[in-house]
Design a protein around this motif. Structure first.
Motif, mmCIF file in Angstrom:
data_model
loop_
_atom_site.group_PDB
_atom_site.id
_atom_site.type_symbol
_atom_site.label_atom_id
_atom_site.label_comp_id
_atom_site.label_asym_id
_atom_site.label_seq_id
_atom_site.Cartn_x
_atom_site.Cartn_y
_atom_site.Cartn_z
ATOM 1 N N ASN A 447 0.830 -1.203 0.000
ATOM 2 C CA ASN A 447 0.000 0.000 0.000
ATOM 3 C C ASN A 447 0.867 1.257 0.000
ATOM 4 O O ASN A 447 0.680 2.182 0.804
ATOM 5 N N MET A 448 1.840 1.269 -0.917
ATOM 6 C CA MET A 448 2.690 2.442 -1.053
ATOM 7 C C MET A 448 1.830 3.676 -1.294
ATOM 8 O O MET A 448 0.960 3.660 -2.165
ATOM 9 N N PRO A 449 2.015 4.761 -0.535
ATOM 10 C CA PRO A 449 1.241 5.983 -0.796
ATOM 11 C C PRO A 449 1.376 6.407 -2.254
ATOM 12 O O PRO A 449 2.457 6.333 -2.841
ATOM 13 N N TYR A 450 0.259 6.844 -2.818
ATOM 14 C CA TYR A 450 0.223 7.113 -4.250
ATOM 15 C C TYR A 450 1.193 8.204 -4.661
ATOM 16 O O TYR A 450 1.766 8.141 -5.753
ATOM 17 N N ASP A 451 1.411 9.212 -3.827
ATOM 18 C CA ASP A 451 2.365 10.254 -4.201
ATOM 19 C C ASP A 451 3.773 9.694 -4.285
ATOM 20 O O ASP A 451 4.550 10.066 -5.177
ATOM 21 N N GLN A 452 4.125 8.771 -3.390
ATOM 22 C CA GLN A 452 5.439 8.133 -3.457
ATOM 23 C C GLN A 452 5.549 7.219 -4.677
ATOM 24 O O GLN A 452 6.604 7.122 -5.317
ATOM 25 N N PHE A 453 4.470 6.534 -4.979
ATOM 26 C CA PHE A 453 4.409 5.650 -6.147
ATOM 27 C C PHE A 453 4.702 6.440 -7.427
ATOM 28 O O PHE A 453 5.552 6.053 -8.240
ATOM 29 N N VAL A 454 4.032 7.574 -7.600
ATOM 30 C CA VAL A 454 4.219 8.381 -8.803
ATOM 31 C C VAL A 454 5.596 9.019 -8.820
ATOM 32 O O VAL A 454 6.269 9.063 -9.855
ATOM 33 N N ARG A 455 6.054 9.508 -7.690
ATOM 34 C CA ARG A 455 7.385 10.112 -7.626
ATOM 35 C C ARG A 455 8.468 9.097 -8.011
ATOM 36 O O ARG A 455 9.409 9.422 -8.735
ATOM 37 N N ALA A 456 8.320 7.872 -7.535
ATOM 38 C CA ALA A 456 9.320 6.844 -7.841
ATOM 39 C C ALA A 456 9.413 6.589 -9.346
ATOM 40 O O ALA A 456 10.499 6.336 -9.870
ATOM 41 N N ILE A 457 8.286 6.666 -10.034
ATOM 42 C CA ILE A 457 8.271 6.429 -11.475
ATOM 43 C C ILE A 457 8.809 7.632 -12.232
ATOM 44 O O ILE A 457 9.691 7.509 -13.093
ATOM 45 N N LEU A 458 8.326 8.818 -11.899
ATOM 46 C CA LEU A 458 8.714 10.021 -12.640
ATOM 47 C C LEU A 458 10.197 10.355 -12.483
ATOM 48 O O LEU A 458 10.828 10.828 -13.425
ATOM 49 N N THR A 459 10.748 10.141 -11.300
ATOM 50 C CA THR A 459 12.126 10.567 -11.035
ATOM 51 C C THR A 459 13.127 9.424 -11.119
ATOM 52 O O THR A 459 14.281 9.578 -10.714
ATOM 53 N N ALA A 460 12.695 8.292 -11.648
ATOM 54 C CA ALA A 460 13.565 7.116 -11.690
ATOM 55 C C ALA A 460 14.832 7.381 -12.503
ATOM 56 O O ALA A 460 14.792 8.013 -13.558
ATOM 57 N N GLN A 461 15.957 6.898 -12.009
ATOM 58 C CA GLN A 461 17.207 6.932 -12.764
ATOM 59 C C GLN A 461 18.056 5.750 -12.330
ATOM 60 O O GLN A 461 17.816 5.129 -11.307
ATOM 61 N N GLY A 462 19.048 5.437 -13.137
ATOM 62 C CA GLY A 462 19.881 4.282 -12.863
ATOM 63 C C GLY A 462 19.557 3.137 -13.797
ATOM 64 O O GLY A 462 19.066 3.348 -14.914
ATOM 65 N N GLU A 463 19.808 1.909 -13.344
ATOM 66 C CA GLU A 463 19.566 0.721 -14.150
ATOM 67 C C GLU A 463 18.396 -0.067 -13.574
ATOM 68 O O GLU A 463 18.100 0.010 -12.384
ATOM 69 N N SER A 464 17.750 -0.826 -14.441
ATOM 70 C CA SER A 464 16.518 -1.507 -14.059
ATOM 71 C C SER A 464 16.727 -2.514 -12.941
ATOM 72 O O SER A 464 15.821 -2.739 -12.132
ATOM 73 N N ALA A 465 17.913 -3.125 -12.889
ATOM 74 C CA ALA A 465 18.160 -4.092 -11.824
ATOM 75 C C ALA A 465 18.140 -3.423 -10.458
ATOM 76 O O ALA A 465 17.733 -4.025 -9.461
ATOM 77 N N GLU A 466 18.581 -2.168 -10.408
ATOM 78 C CA GLU A 466 18.616 -1.423 -9.154
ATOM 79 C C GLU A 466 17.316 -0.668 -8.899
ATOM 80 O O GLU A 466 16.902 -0.486 -7.760
ATOM 81 N N ASN A 467 16.677 -0.206 -9.964
ATOM 82 C CA ASN A 467 15.526 0.673 -9.836
ATOM 83 C C ASN A 467 14.499 0.334 -10.919
ATOM 84 O O ASN A 467 14.444 0.981 -11.961
ATOM 85 N N PRO A 468 13.658 -0.674 -10.698
ATOM 86 C CA PRO A 468 12.730 -1.136 -11.741
ATOM 87 C C PRO A 468 11.859 -0.067 -12.389
ATOM 88 O O PRO A 468 11.552 -0.178 -13.579
ATOM 89 N N PRO A 469 11.414 0.998 -11.682
ATOM 90 C CA PRO A 469 10.555 1.984 -12.345
ATOM 91 C C PRO A 469 11.179 2.680 -13.541
ATOM 92 O O PRO A 469 10.455 3.269 -14.347
ATOM 93 N N ILE A 470 12.526 2.593 -13.692
ATOM 94 C CA ILE A 470 13.109 3.243 -14.878
ATOM 95 C C ILE A 470 12.631 2.567 -16.160
ATOM 96 O O ILE A 470 12.751 3.131 -17.250
ATOM 97 N N ASN A 471 12.038 1.369 -16.031
ATOM 98 C CA ASN A 471 11.538 0.685 -17.227
ATOM 99 C C ASN A 471 10.394 1.439 -17.892
ATOM 100 O O ASN A 471 10.104 1.219 -19.066
#
Length: 825
Positions: A447-471
């Motif tokens: 139940n990740m708060p929706y604002d954190q969910f969206v922030r994680a996707i929009l600001t994603a950087q790095g590689e997918s193995a470390e940070n899946p939302p960059i996909n």
């Protein structure tokens, strides 16, 4: 006109014989505007005549009123100063007049009236016309610069205009200078191609747009005769438009005249009712004529009319009640549980509709299970729930559903569609796809708060193995795609057209679009480990507006402008602006999307097309849900529970005489077809068989699939999303012949029914009697026990069957093909 005459005649006749004694009478007539000053011959003013009735309602009397012109001062003929044509004041010469308006009460036969003062000045002084303010509105109103005509990207038959007059200088050059000046001919205006084609005197693919007696023709001819002036480039422009009345309640088949006022940058205001464009957003409820006359079509609900003039938009709302003054007894059985119920009930009373009864416990259990977790209840769950007599059992059911593993899988699958979780044309991106799918599942499970969910996707950087939302950025790889998907997904707003020109249906400019794009101006991509993508943020970089070449500063829509800071990621500023509690888009977008999922119809439809000209059906409810969601720190499970625990959600889907024509006010539950994945899993549940997807373990459920690349003819036929865009519309719920044939005749379904490892085979092996087998299938497929007559007829048919097993398979096939199974109701 004939219909209105008959209507008033019938009312008068009814009054004369005593049948309409209680009918409301006119208590006051209001004429707007009460004072008018026209300063040139091209101006006119649309009157609005409002009838205040004895029951407190307001009615439009603009077209029924009689208008008389009287001189306000001096002597002479009043008709030489002004005339009223269909409720519109048209100047004829200098002077001052009183316009006396009278309306005959259809019940009493008495006349009531009001008056307005009008002054005409400088009528004989011919002013120089202005291309932007006088000519472009004609080209827009008549559709010449629309996307289907000369305004499309390639133009039409060698003649191109900017879409909706977005670039006036380009349009002026196209009209005046192209084609060797043949389109306009000042020496003989009537020979200009612009006029000859528009009137149909010369062959024109667009047909006749107006005739030689029209005001459009006369104004264009005058402009050409004046030498086609462009006008002062610093002349005032339209800052905003205002439509009146903004809201009106009409009964049955009624009408309402609109009035549109353009407010200019120098403070001036002019009536542009006849120059503005109109579009009914709900054409099944309303229709609107080019003159701004709105007519209802007899359906209950609330409609909106979009009004557009010179790039500015506004909207008028017209509600059509089912009936007036329903007795309180019609609402007695509806006991509000939360603010949702209070606000929907308030709207019902306004529209004269009443809710259906509350659905049965069996219906509620199946409905809630399918809506929340995409899974049918088991017979054991159904029997336990039906046996529970506690008054809070529905609320406890909802709480338990939101904690089940299927909740996370189901909603991860839903969001996988929107976020384009797919590996593409080969399997080299498989690892990143599976990682992103798993991340989504964990986000919903925790139940990740929706604002954190969206922030994680929009600001994603790095590689997918470390940070899946960059996909997400694998399929959103340029500024245009980033802007379009971000606004559509997380703001519920489609702004893609503002990429090239100002938004025609919203107050969003091309500069707004590219200012928004500047948030992504420092993104770059490189190949990471294996073939996966990596997202990096450069220390510098930016975005230029493609038309002007101007370097844009990051700016949210209607939000503050930010300065670029070396070494900073501008997307953090975007996430800050977007998730700030006062943001006008963020909370409303997800609230509307979630409401539509559970209630079948969004407060705004389509769910990702929220704009000024497409207002919500219940704005108070949308605002309240958004505030509650924000107050609870963007808790998605809280939002879901708030909707599901409302009394409105638990209403029966059966219509009543008081809501049968209503389609948008939630007076009954809206049945929905099961999604492709939910249906495939449901068939497995009923038949007791396990699906085998290529490359995945036996028994993997369809709602657990990581992406759309897993082959399944069934899912394809039943409309699963191919995840090519961020639009909900990619998933199809529309029935088709292939679906019918597949359920009826496909080996895939037949093999599940006849499987020797299936549920029917096991029950036959256990030697269960027919009534127990049938009851089991009713519980699994429909979430209820069979009615006595259903069970009696079915067992009788089985008793007479020559082949018991085949007959039971036929019954199982019947369950899987029934509407009660294929729909959530």
């Amino acid at each position: 006109m004939l219909r209105r005459s008959i209507y008033f005649a019938m009312l008068a006749s009814a009054a004369s014989v005593g049948f309409a004694v209680d009918a409301p009478r006119i208590s006051e007539v209001i004429v707007e505007p009460a004072e008018i000053v026209l300063t040139d011959a091209d101006q006119s003013v649309q009157f609005l005549v409002t009838l205040k009735m004895s029951d407190g309602t307001l009615r439009d009397g603009t077209r029924q009123a009689e208008y008389a012109i009287q001189l306000a001062e001096g002597s002479g003929a009043p008709e030489s100063v002004a005339a009223v044509e269909h409720g519109r004041l048209v100047p004829k010469g200098d002077g001052a007049v009183m316009v006396v308006t009278t309306v005959t009460d259809p019940v009493s036969g008495k006349k009531a009236g009001a008056s307005a003062k009008a002054t005409v000045q400088n009528f004989a002084v011919e002013r120089e016309l202005h291309f932007v303010n006088d000519i472009e509105p004609i080209l827009t109103k008549t559709g010449c610069n629309a996307g289907g005509c000369h305004g499309k990207q390639s133009g039409q038959n060698g003649f191109k205009l900017s879409l909706f007059a977005f670039e006036p200088k380009f349009d002026y050059d196209a009209l005046v200078n192209e084609a060797h000046g043949r389109r306009v001919f000042p020496a003989s205006p009537e020979e200009s191609l612009l006029l000859k084609k528009s009137t149909g005197a010369t062959v024109h693919g667009g047909g006749s747009r107006f005739d030689e007696k029209s005001e459009s023709y006369k104004l264009l001819a005058r402009w050409i005769a004046q030498g086609v002036p462009y006008g002062d480039e610093k002349a005032p422009t339209v800052a905003r438009i205002e439509v009146l009345p903004r809201e009106r309640l009409l009964a049955g088949v009624g009408e309402q005249q609109l009035r549109v006022i353009a407010h200019f940058t120098d403070g001036a205001a002019h009536d542009v009712t006849r120059q503005a464009e109109y579009k009914a957003q709900q054409p099944d409820i309303l229709k609107v004529e080019p003159t701004g006359l709105v007519t209802t079509l007899g359906h209950t609900g609330e409609g909106a009319v979009m009004v557009r003039y010179m790039g500015q938009v506004d909207v008028a709302r017209v509600a059509v009640p089912f009936s007036r003054g329903l007795p309180e007894s019609a609402y007695a059985q509806f006991e509000p549980k939360n603010f949702v119920d209070n606000l929907v009930a308030e709207k019902w009373r306004k529209l004269g509709i009443a809710p259906s009864a509350v659905c049965s416990d069996a219906e509620f259990l199946r409905r809630a299970s399918l809506d929340a977790i995409g899974t049918l209840p088991t017979p054991e769950e159904t029997q336990k729930f039906l046996a529970d007599t506690a008054p809070d059992k529905r609320d406890r059911l909802i709480d338990s559903l939101l904690e089940r593993n299927e909740y996370a899988s189901y909603w991860a699958n839903q969001w996988g569609d929107l976020l384009r979780v797919k590996r593409g044309g080969n399997n080299e991106l498989k690892a990143g796809t599976f990682a992103f799918s798993g991340w989504l599942r964990n986000a919903f499970a925790q139940n990740m708060p929706y604002d954190q969910f969206v922030r994680a996707i929009l600001t994603a950087q790095g590689e997918s193995a470390e940070n899946p939302p960059i996909n997400w950025y694998r399929h959103v790889r340029n500024t245009v795609a980033m802007v379009n998907d971000t606004s559509q997904l997380f703001m519920g707003t489609r702004i893609s057209c503002a990429n090239c020109h100002n938004h025609p249906y919203e107050r969003i400019t091309q500069d707004d679009y590219w200012g928004f794009g500047a948030f992504f101006g420092r993104l770059s991509f490189k190949r990471g480990l294996g073939n996966e993508q990596a997202v990096i943020v450069k220390k510098d970089g930016g975005v230029n507006q493609p038309r002007t070449g101007q370097s844009m500063k990051p700016k949210g829509l209607g939000g503050p402008e930010y300065e670029y800071v070396r070494g900073e990621d501008p997307r953090q500023k975007l996430a800050d602006w977007l998730t700030e509690p006062g943001n006008p888009y963020f909370a409303k977008a997800i609230v509307n999307r979630t409401w539509a999922h559970f209630m079948g119809v969004g407060l705004v439809e389509a769910v990702d097309d929220m704009r000024v000209t497409n207002p919500p059906s219940n704005p108070q409810l949308l605002d309240a849900l958004a505030k509650d969601f924000t107050d609870y720190r963007y808790d998605l499970k809280h939002l879901v529970a708030t909707i599901m625990k409302s009394r409105a959600y638990s209403l029966s889907s059966e219509p009543t005489e008081f809501n049968k024509t209503d389609r948008q006010n939630y007076a009954r539950y809206t049945p929905k077809r099961l999604s492709a994945e939910t249906l495939l899993d449901a068939i497995g549940n009923v038949t007791g068989t396990q699906e085998k997807f290529a490359g995945l373990p036996l028994g993997t459920r369809a709602i657990d699939l990581p992406d759309e690349s897993v082959p399944s003819y069934f899912l394809k036929v039943f409309g699963r999303s191919m995840r090519e865009s961020a639009c909900e519309c990619e998933r199809s719920y529309a029935p088709n012949l292939s679906q019918i044939l597949h359920l009826m005749n496909s080996p895939e379904v037949q093999d599940k029914i006849a499987s020797d490892k299936g549920r029917l085979a096991a029950m036959l092996k256990d030697k269960k009697p027919d009534d127990q087998i049938l009851t089991e299938f009713y519980l699994r497929a429909f979430g209820r026990t069979p009615k006595p007559d259903e069970l009696k007829d079915a067992t009788a048919m089985l008793a007479s069957a020559k082949d018991r097993k085949s007959a039971l398979e036929d019954f199982e096939w019947m369950f899987l093909n029934s509407k009660e199974f294929l729909f959530n109701h």
